[in-house]
Design a protein around this motif. Structure first.
Motif, PDB file in Angstrom:
ATOM      1  N   LYS A   1       0.822  -1.198   0.000  1.00 15.62           N
ATOM      2  CA  LYS A   1       0.000   0.000   0.000  1.00 15.62           C
ATOM      3  C   LYS A   1       0.865   1.262   0.000  1.00 15.62           C
ATOM      4  CE  LYS A   1      -4.150  -1.945   2.122  1.00 15.62           C
ATOM      5  NZ  LYS A   1      -5.131  -1.831   3.244  1.00 15.62           N
ATOM      6  N   HIS A   2       1.965   1.218   0.725  1.00 16.08           N
ATOM      7  CA  HIS A   2       2.864   2.369   0.761  1.00 16.08           C
ATOM      8  C   HIS A   2       3.518   2.585  -0.603  1.00 16.08           C
ATOM      9  CE1 HIS A   2       2.529   0.871   4.917  1.00 16.08           C
ATOM     10  NE2 HIS A   2       2.618   2.145   5.266  1.00 16.08           N
ATOM     11  N   ILE A   3       3.919   1.488  -1.233  1.00 18.17           N
ATOM     12  CA  ILE A   3       4.529   1.604  -2.561  1.00 18.17           C
ATOM     13  C   ILE A   3       3.500   2.093  -3.578  1.00 18.17           C
ATOM     14  CG2 ILE A   3       5.610   0.311  -4.436  1.00 18.17           C
ATOM     15  CD1 ILE A   3       6.893  -1.478  -2.338  1.00 18.17           C
ATOM     16  N   MET A   4       2.275   1.580  -3.495  1.00 23.24           N
ATOM     17  CA  MET A   4       1.232   2.019  -4.415  1.00 23.24           C
ATOM     18  C   MET A   4       0.939   3.507  -4.254  1.00 23.24           C
ATOM     19  SD  MET A   4       0.196  -0.013  -6.684  1.00 23.24           S
ATOM     20  CE  MET A   4      -1.165   1.058  -7.155  1.00 23.24           C
ATOM     21  N   PHE A   5       0.987   3.985  -3.019  1.00 24.68           N
ATOM     22  CA  PHE A   5       0.773   5.416  -2.793  1.00 24.68           C
ATOM     23  C   PHE A   5       1.840   6.237  -3.519  1.00 24.68           C
ATOM     24  CE2 PHE A   5       1.653   9.292  -0.348  1.00 24.68           C
ATOM     25  CZ  PHE A   5       0.405   9.892  -0.402  1.00 24.68           C
ATOM     26  N   GLY A   6       3.097   5.811  -3.395  1.00 20.72           N
ATOM     27  CA  GLY A   6       4.172   6.519  -4.098  1.00 20.72           C
ATOM     28  C   GLY A   6       4.022   6.436  -5.604  1.00 20.72           C
ATOM     29  N   ILE A   7       3.552   5.290  -6.106  1.00 19.00           N
ATOM     30  CA  ILE A   7       3.368   5.133  -7.555  1.00 19.00           C
ATOM     31  C   ILE A   7       2.244   6.034  -8.054  1.00 19.00           C
ATOM     32  CG2 ILE A   7       2.590   3.506  -9.317  1.00 19.00           C
ATOM     33  CD1 ILE A   7       4.086   1.326  -7.751  1.00 19.00           C
ATOM     34  N   ILE A   8       1.153   6.081  -7.321  1.00 18.47           N
ATOM     35  CA  ILE A   8       0.014   6.903  -7.745  1.00 18.47           C
ATOM     36  C   ILE A   8       0.371   8.384  -7.736  1.00 18.47           C
ATOM     37  CG2 ILE A   8      -2.324   7.619  -7.091  1.00 18.47           C
ATOM     38  CD1 ILE A   8      -2.796   4.735  -6.170  1.00 18.47           C
ATOM     39  N   ILE A   9       1.276   8.793  -6.829  1.00 17.68           N
ATOM     40  CA  ILE A   9       1.722  10.192  -6.809  1.00 17.68           C
ATOM     41  C   ILE A   9       2.320  10.585  -8.157  1.00 17.68           C
ATOM     42  CG2 ILE A   9       3.470  11.745  -5.837  1.00 17.68           C
ATOM     43  CD1 ILE A   9       1.067  11.457  -4.078  1.00 17.68           C
ATOM     44  N   THR A  10       3.013   9.635  -8.809  1.00 18.07           N
ATOM     45  CA  THR A  10       3.629   9.955 -10.104  1.00 18.07           C
ATOM     46  C   THR A  10       2.593  10.212 -11.191  1.00 18.07           C
ATOM     47  OG1 THR A  10       3.771   7.622 -10.797  1.00 18.07           O
ATOM     48  CG2 THR A  10       5.590   8.502  -9.488  1.00 18.07           C
ATOM     49  N   MET A  11       1.355   9.748 -10.994  1.00 18.39           N
ATOM     50  CA  MET A  11       0.293  10.033 -11.960  1.00 18.39           C
ATOM     51  C   MET A  11      -0.219  11.459 -11.814  1.00 18.39           C
ATOM     52  SD  MET A  11      -1.922   6.487 -11.778  1.00 18.39           S
ATOM     53  CE  MET A  11      -2.962   6.961 -13.159  1.00 18.39           C
ATOM     54  N   ILE A  12      -0.021  12.031 -10.625  1.00 16.12           N
ATOM     55  CA  ILE A  12      -0.532  13.374 -10.357  1.00 16.12           C
ATOM     56  C   ILE A  12       0.523  14.431 -10.657  1.00 16.12           C
ATOM     57  CG2 ILE A  12      -1.543  14.872  -8.590  1.00 16.12           C
ATOM     58  CD1 ILE A  12      -2.437  12.308  -7.129  1.00 16.12           C
ATOM     59  N   PHE A  13       1.769  14.144 -10.260  1.00 11.44           N
ATOM     60  CA  PHE A  13       2.857  15.104 -10.434  1.00 11.44           C
ATOM     61  C   PHE A  13       3.874  14.524 -11.403  1.00 11.44           C
ATOM     62  CE2 PHE A  13       1.214  15.633  -6.103  1.00 11.44           C
ATOM     63  CZ  PHE A  13       0.814  16.962  -6.159  1.00 11.44           C
ATOM     64  N   ASN A  14       3.981  15.128 -12.576  1.00  5.21           N
ATOM     65  CA  ASN A  14       4.950  14.699 -13.571  1.00  5.21           C
ATOM     66  C   ASN A  14       6.240  15.496 -13.443  1.00  5.21           C
ATOM     67  OD1 ASN A  14       3.253  12.797 -14.843  1.00  5.21           O
ATOM     68  ND2 ASN A  14       2.195  14.441 -15.928  1.00  5.21           N
ATOM     69  N   ALA A  15       7.334  14.907 -13.885  1.00  6.94           N
ATOM     70  CA  ALA A  15       8.618  15.597 -13.853  1.00  6.94           C
ATOM     71  C   ALA A  15       8.598  16.778 -14.821  1.00  6.94           C
ATOM     72  CB  ALA A  15       9.736  14.631 -14.236  1.00  6.94           C
ATOM     73  N   PRO A  16       9.074  17.953 -14.405  1.00  8.25           N
ATOM     74  CA  PRO A  16       9.164  19.103 -15.327  1.00  8.25           C
ATOM     75  C   PRO A  16      10.089  18.781 -16.493  1.00  8.25           C
ATOM     76  CG  PRO A  16       9.415  19.802 -13.045  1.00  8.25           C
ATOM     77  CD  PRO A  16       9.468  18.303 -13.044  1.00  8.25           C
ATOM     78  N   MET A  17       9.868  19.437 -17.614  1.00  7.27           N
ATOM     79  CA  MET A  17      10.585  19.082 -18.834  1.00  7.27           C
ATOM     80  C   MET A  17      12.091  19.326 -18.725  1.00  7.27           C
ATOM     81  SD  MET A  17       9.922  20.382 -22.736  1.00  7.27           S
ATOM     82  CE  MET A  17       8.257  19.723 -22.696  1.00  7.27           C
ATOM     83  N   ILE A  18      12.499  20.461 -18.150  1.00  5.54           N
ATOM     84  CA  ILE A  18      13.927  20.786 -18.113  1.00  5.54           C
ATOM     85  C   ILE A  18      14.699  19.815 -17.218  1.00  5.54           C
ATOM     86  CG2 ILE A  18      15.623  22.530 -17.429  1.00  5.54           C
ATOM     87  CD1 ILE A  18      13.688  24.657 -18.418  1.00  5.54           C
ATOM     88  N   PRO A  19      14.252  19.541 -15.985  1.00  5.77           N
ATOM     89  CA  PRO A  19      14.961  18.519 -15.193  1.00  5.77           C
ATOM     90  C   PRO A  19      14.961  17.144 -15.870  1.00  5.77           C
ATOM     91  CG  PRO A  19      13.556  19.823 -13.779  1.00  5.77           C
ATOM     92  CD  PRO A  19      13.215  20.206 -15.189  1.00  5.77           C
ATOM     93  N   PHE A  20      13.864  16.808 -16.513  1.00  4.82           N
ATOM     94  CA  PHE A  20      13.777  15.541 -17.240  1.00  4.82           C
ATOM     95  C   PHE A  20      14.825  15.489 -18.350  1.00  4.82           C
ATOM     96  CE2 PHE A  20      11.412  13.119 -20.683  1.00  4.82           C
ATOM     97  CZ  PHE A  20      11.740  11.878 -20.182  1.00  4.82           C
ATOM     98  N   PHE A  21      14.950  16.578 -19.095  1.00  2.00           N
ATOM     99  CA  PHE A  21      15.942  16.657 -20.170  1.00  2.00           C
ATOM    100  C   PHE A  21      17.353  16.533 -19.612  1.00  2.00           C
ATOM    101  CE2 PHE A  21      18.901  19.167 -22.699  1.00  2.00           C
ATOM    102  CZ  PHE A  21      18.721  18.636 -23.952  1.00  2.00           C
ATOM    103  N   LEU A  22      17.630  17.230 -18.501  1.00  2.00           N
ATOM    104  CA  LEU A  22      18.973  17.214 -17.918  1.00  2.00           C
ATOM    105  C   LEU A  22      19.341  15.815 -17.411  1.00  2.00           C
ATOM    106  CD1 LEU A  22      18.937  20.595 -15.958  1.00  2.00           C
ATOM    107  CD2 LEU A  22      20.034  20.098 -18.155  1.00  2.00           C
ATOM    108  N   VAL A  23      18.360  15.100 -16.847  1.00  2.00           N
ATOM    109  CA  VAL A  23      18.620  13.740 -16.367  1.00  2.00           C
ATOM    110  C   VAL A  23      18.990  12.824 -17.534  1.00  2.00           C
ATOM    111  CG1 VAL A  23      17.554  11.686 -15.365  1.00  2.00           C
ATOM    112  CG2 VAL A  23      17.225  13.911 -14.288  1.00  2.00           C
ATOM    113  N   ILE A  24      18.223  12.895 -18.610  1.00  2.00           N
ATOM    114  CA  ILE A  24      18.510  12.060 -19.787  1.00  2.00           C
ATOM    115  C   ILE A  24      19.878  12.399 -20.359  1.00  2.00           C
ATOM    116  CG2 ILE A  24      17.768  11.494 -22.134  1.00  2.00           C
ATOM    117  CD1 ILE A  24      16.015  10.306 -19.963  1.00  2.00           C
TER     118      ILE A  24
END
Length: 289
Positions: free
Chosen positions: A107-130
């Protein structure tokens, strides 16, 4: 059971509504098909609706002999097949433990997973990570960031939760490990949901565009949608330099129509093979939580 008059009328209206809805989605494709097989004059003068006018295959001949388009087609096939296989593998491996009641922190892991559906990574940090991972201008940049879809994984997890736990107990009594239970019992019982989610993943990879714009610089590594965008914005790339001389039975309008169909029809043809699983898999994967 015999239907009443009201039920027959209601069913008839349902069929009529669904037929009209289907027609609204089918007509644009038929129009593109007709334009792609029509003469340039007929296409530009808006004389083409559902049937070709002054039939010619010149546009398709030009498209099918375009090496750059076939290169992008191969790239798209590669990322679609490999991406779908990897995504299904990791989604199943992730969904299985999260569907088991004995996994205490699920349940704790599912909560963290569902959070990713609500808050997406911003484009610039995402680009820098890649970029820092060294994936720029690599096809892995189109595969790894979207390897697991939270929505698709939850569908598989919910389907697994509907499988009776008694099967697990029987398998463990026979000495079966967790991996054996997953691959010998769960997966054979999950064909409808696996086929459905595979289609979701395949369509997503086939339509890859945004990540290609961000991370792919080499035109030889462009997926089909990137090449399609380039041809639609600069259609002269499809045509020859002396196209305007008037010696050809195609122009940019007919070439655009043929190119769009070339990029769209292959993935559409996959659906009839999975149709028998599609509705069942979606419904069964959404009933129990």
């Amino acid at each position: 059971m015999k239907q009443t008059s009201g039920e027959k009328i209601f069913q008839s209206f349902n069929y009529l509504f669904l037929a009209l809805a289907s027609a609204t989605m089918l007509f644009p494709l038929l129009n593109l098909l007709a334009v792609s097989f029509s003469s340039p004059i007929a296409a530009d003068s808006k004389k083409v609706f559902l049937f070709p006018v002054e039939f010619t295959t010149a546009s398709w001949g030009r498209i099918l002999h375009n090496g750059g388009l076939w290169t992008s087609f191969g790239v798209t096939i590669y990322i679609t097949v490999l991406g779908t296989l990897l995504s299904m593998l990791f989604s199943v491996i992730m969904a299985y433990p999260l569907s088991r009641k004995e996994f205490l922190v699920r349940k704790h892991i599912m909560f963290g997973i569902i959070i990713t559906m609500i808050f997406n990574a911003p484009m610039i940090p995402f680009f820098l990570v890649i970029r820092e991972m060294g994936l720029m201008n690599s096809l892995w940049a189109l595969l790894l960031p979207g390897l697991i879809s939270t929505f698709n994984m939850i569908i598989i997890r919910t389907f697994f939760m509907g499988i009776p736990g008694e099967l697990d107990d029987s398998a463990r009594m026979d000495g079966c490990t967790d991996a054996g239970i997953l691959f010998r019992i769960y997966l054979p019982l999950s064909k409808p949901v696996l086929a459905t989610v595979s289609l979701f993943y395949a369509v997503g990879y086939w339509n890859t565009f945004q990540r290609a714009v961000l991370f792919i610089r080499d035109p030889d590594k462009w997926p089909l949608q990137m090449k399609l965008r380039a041809y639609l914005t600069s259609p002269e790339e499809l045509a020859s330099a002396n196209l305007l001389a008037g010696d050809y039975d195609f122009n940019t309008t007919t070439l655009k129509a043929a190119t769009i169909l070339f990029a769209t029809v292959p993935i559409i043809l996959v659906y009839p093979y999975l149709q028998k699983y599609f509705v069942k898999g979606t419904m069964l994967g959404s009933l129990k939580e």
